[in-house]
Structures are given as structure tokens and as C-alpha cells.
Design a protein around this motif. Structure first.
Motif, PDB file in Angstrom:
ATOM      1  N   GLY A  68       7.703  11.324   6.632  1.00  0.00           N
ATOM      2  CA  GLY A  68       7.371  12.200   5.307  1.00  0.00           C
ATOM      3  C   GLY A  68       5.880  12.552   5.019  1.00  0.00           C
ATOM      4  N   TRP A  69       5.238  12.802   6.184  1.00  0.00           N
ATOM      5  CA  TRP A  69       3.945  13.460   6.175  1.00  0.00           C
ATOM      6  C   TRP A  69       2.924  13.068   5.311  1.00  0.00           C
ATOM      7  CZ3 TRP A  69       3.402  17.270   9.943  1.00  0.00           C
ATOM      8  CH2 TRP A  69       4.794  17.701  10.465  1.00  0.00           C
ATOM      9  N   PRO A  70       2.695  11.406   5.441  1.00  0.00           N
ATOM     10  CA  PRO A  70       1.860  10.876   4.535  1.00  0.00           C
ATOM     11  C   PRO A  70       0.243  10.988   4.604  1.00  0.00           C
ATOM     12  CG  PRO A  70       2.459   9.449   6.494  1.00  0.00           C
ATOM     13  CD  PRO A  70       3.238  10.782   6.729  1.00  0.00           C
ATOM     14  N   GLU A  71      -0.272  10.699   3.604  1.00  0.00           N
ATOM     15  CA  GLU A  71      -1.815  11.124   3.710  1.00  0.00           C
ATOM     16  C   GLU A  71      -2.563  10.169   4.988  1.00  0.00           C
ATOM     17  OE1 GLU A  71      -3.744  11.298  -0.360  1.00  0.00           O
ATOM     18  OE2 GLU A  71      -2.493   9.722  -0.584  1.00  0.00           O
ATOM     19  N   TYR A  72      -1.902   8.889   4.944  1.00  0.00           N
ATOM     20  CA  TYR A  72      -2.764   8.337   6.139  1.00  0.00           C
ATOM     21  C   TYR A  72      -1.953   6.970   6.372  1.00  0.00           C
ATOM     22  CZ  TYR A  72      -3.907   4.898   2.411  1.00  0.00           C
ATOM     23  OH  TYR A  72      -3.783   3.924   1.226  1.00  0.00           O
ATOM     24  N   TYR A  73      -2.309   6.496   7.684  1.00  0.00           N
ATOM     25  CA  TYR A  73      -1.574   5.208   8.417  1.00  0.00           C
ATOM     26  C   TYR A  73      -2.527   3.920   8.030  1.00  0.00           C
ATOM     27  CZ  TYR A  73       2.312   8.207  10.081  1.00  0.00           C
ATOM     28  OH  TYR A  73       3.222   8.913  10.302  1.00  0.00           O
ATOM     29  N   ASP A  74      -2.052   2.836   8.131  1.00  0.00           N
ATOM     30  CA  ASP A  74      -2.879   1.761   7.543  1.00  0.00           C
ATOM     31  C   ASP A  74      -2.575   0.672   8.759  1.00  0.00           C
ATOM     32  OD1 ASP A  74      -4.595   0.641   6.050  1.00  0.00           O
ATOM     33  OD2 ASP A  74      -3.374   0.481   4.555  1.00  0.00           O
ATOM     34  N   GLY A  75      -3.699  -0.405   8.885  1.00  0.00           N
ATOM     35  CA  GLY A  75      -3.464  -1.335   9.716  1.00  0.00           C
ATOM     36  C   GLY A  75      -4.269  -1.353  11.026  1.00  0.00           C
ATOM     37  N   LYS A  76      -4.710  -2.168  11.724  1.00  0.00           N
ATOM     38  CA  LYS A  76      -5.556  -2.198  12.849  1.00  0.00           C
ATOM     39  C   LYS A  76      -4.852  -0.987  13.839  1.00  0.00           C
ATOM     40  CE  LYS A  76      -7.669  -6.710  12.595  1.00  0.00           C
ATOM     41  NZ  LYS A  76      -7.736  -7.935  13.199  1.00  0.00           N
ATOM     42  N   LEU A  77      -3.762  -0.796  13.981  1.00  0.00           N
ATOM     43  CA  LEU A  77      -3.269   0.221  15.034  1.00  0.00           C
ATOM     44  C   LEU A  77      -2.952   1.269  14.382  1.00  0.00           C
ATOM     45  CD1 LEU A  77      -1.650  -2.554  17.592  1.00  0.00           C
ATOM     46  CD2 LEU A  77      -4.201  -1.392  17.720  1.00  0.00           C
ATOM     47  N   GLY A  78      -2.973   1.363  13.286  1.00  0.00           N
ATOM     48  CA  GLY A  78      -2.168   2.693  12.566  1.00  0.00           C
ATOM     49  C   GLY A  78      -0.929   2.612  12.398  1.00  0.00           C
ATOM     50  N   ARG A  79      -0.041   1.705  12.504  1.00  0.00           N
ATOM     51  CA  ARG A  79       1.334   1.661  12.640  1.00  0.00           C
ATOM     52  C   ARG A  79       2.093   1.704  11.303  1.00  0.00           C
ATOM     53  NH1 ARG A  79       2.358  -2.597  17.275  1.00  0.00           N
ATOM     54  NH2 ARG A  79       1.240  -1.594  19.145  1.00  0.00           N
ATOM     55  N   TYR A  80       1.285   1.600  10.108  1.00  0.00           N
ATOM     56  CA  TYR A  80       2.104   1.514   8.789  1.00  0.00           C
ATOM     57  C   TYR A  80       1.557   2.477   7.914  1.00  0.00           C
ATOM     58  CZ  TYR A  80       2.689  -3.082  10.822  1.00  0.00           C
ATOM     59  OH  TYR A  80       2.908  -4.139  11.709  1.00  0.00           O
ATOM     60  N   VAL A  81       2.405   3.196   7.060  1.00  0.00           N
ATOM     61  CA  VAL A  81       2.156   4.107   6.328  1.00  0.00           C
ATOM     62  C   VAL A  81       1.330   3.554   5.070  1.00  0.00           C
ATOM     63  CG1 VAL A  81       3.028   5.579   4.502  1.00  0.00           C
ATOM     64  CG2 VAL A  81       4.132   5.594   6.674  1.00  0.00           C
ATOM     65  N   GLY A  82       0.279   3.996   4.830  1.00  0.00           N
ATOM     66  CA  GLY A  82      -0.784   3.424   3.783  1.00  0.00           C
ATOM     67  C   GLY A  82      -0.030   2.768   2.506  1.00  0.00           C
ATOM     68  N   LYS A  83      -0.164   2.034   1.975  1.00  0.00           N
ATOM     69  CA  LYS A  83       0.496   1.376   0.706  1.00  0.00           C
ATOM     70  C   LYS A  83       0.129   2.362  -0.467  1.00  0.00           C
ATOM     71  CE  LYS A  83       0.115  -3.427   1.822  1.00  0.00           C
ATOM     72  NZ  LYS A  83      -0.164  -4.669   1.377  1.00  0.00           N
ATOM     73  N   GLN A  84      -0.807   3.226  -0.400  1.00  0.00           N
ATOM     74  CA  GLN A  84      -1.064   3.984  -1.666  1.00  0.00           C
ATOM     75  C   GLN A  84      -1.002   5.494  -1.219  1.00  0.00           C
ATOM     76  OE1 GLN A  84      -1.957   3.338  -4.719  1.00  0.00           O
ATOM     77  NE2 GLN A  84      -1.583   1.135  -4.184  1.00  0.00           N
ATOM     78  N   ALA A  85      -0.475   5.686   0.236  1.00  0.00           N
ATOM     79  CA  ALA A  85      -0.488   7.128   0.763  1.00  0.00           C
ATOM     80  C   ALA A  85       0.591   7.911   0.036  1.00  0.00           C
ATOM     81  CB  ALA A  85      -0.073   7.024   2.106  1.00  0.00           C
ATOM     82  N   ARG A  86       0.354   9.003  -0.225  1.00  0.00           N
ATOM     83  CA  ARG A  86       1.215   9.909  -0.882  1.00  0.00           C
ATOM     84  C   ARG A  86       2.012  10.641   0.221  1.00  0.00           C
ATOM     85  NH1 ARG A  86      -2.906   9.255  -4.105  1.00  0.00           N
ATOM     86  NH2 ARG A  86      -2.576   8.866  -6.454  1.00  0.00           N
ATOM     87  N   LYS A  87       3.226  11.027   0.068  1.00  0.00           N
ATOM     88  CA  LYS A  87       3.841  11.595   1.032  1.00  0.00           C
ATOM     89  C   LYS A  87       3.894  13.197   0.874  1.00  0.00           C
ATOM     90  CE  LYS A  87       6.980   7.839   2.634  1.00  0.00           C
ATOM     91  NZ  LYS A  87       7.979   7.310   3.130  1.00  0.00           N
TER      92      LYS A  87
END
Length: 101
Positions: A37-56
Motif C-alpha cells: 500500500g505504498w507506505p511511508e517507510y519500512y521498519d526493523g533491522k532489515l526493513g521487512r516490516y511496514v512502520g507502525k506509524q507509517a501512513r499508506k
């Protein structure tokens, strides 16, 4: 990292003669961004998770992705991005005569 920064990564890869790295990043974006869903950013050490506060469905995520693809297809567009060390590259966009300071 967010897709908004993808165009900067692509520009750096082209400037350092490593377009294959940009191509790989864009391939990864191709497989993830639309599905997530075109999120603002990815999270985690490897960038595998959509950020918890990321807007889509963020315009800048989509724009960063598209600019990256265009630059990789035609590196002549790189001239529009001026970095401090790029003294020999002149900007392709000029101010209009009606521009006031």
C-alpha cells in the motif's frame, strides 16, 4: 527506508557507476510497495516490516519510486539533481524571465 529516498539512492548508484544496485532496489520496490500500500517507510533491522506509524498511499512514496525508474531508464535526467560536488553539471531547469527575487 522509505520509497521517497529511492530516487536519491538511484542517483547515487548511477553517479558511482553502480546502476545494478539501483536496479535491484527498484526490483525490490516493485515487489513490495504496491502489495504493502505504498507506505511511508519500512521498519526493523532489515526493513521487512511496514512502520507502525507509517501512513499508506503516500504521494512522495509513489513519486520517489517513479523518479527512480525514469532515472534508471534514461540517466540523462540525472542532470536535474545537483549535488555540491557536481560543479560540471548545469541544471536543466532554468528560472523563467518572470521570476522575481
Amino acid at each position: 527506508m522509505g520509497a521517497v529516498l529511492l530516487w536519491l539512492l538511484t542517483a547515487a548508484c548511477i553517479k558511482t557507476d553502480r546502476p545494478q544496485n539501483a536496479r535491484r532496489a527498484i526490483e525490490l520496490a516493485d515487489s513490495r510497495l504496491p502489495k504493502d500500500g505504498w507506505p511511508e517507510y519500512y521498519d526493523g533491522k532489515l526493513g521487512r516490516y511496514v512502520g507502525k506509524q507509517a501512513r499508506k498511499y503516500q504521494t512522495w512514496s509513489i513519486a520517489g519510486y517513479l523518479v527512480s525508474k525514469v532515472m534508471l531508464e534514461d540517466p540523462s535526467h540525472l542532470g536535474m539533481i545537483a549535488l555540491e560536488e557536481d560543479e560540471q553539471i548545469k541544471p536543466l531547469i532554468k528560472r523563467s524571465a518572470s521570476w522575481t527575487s
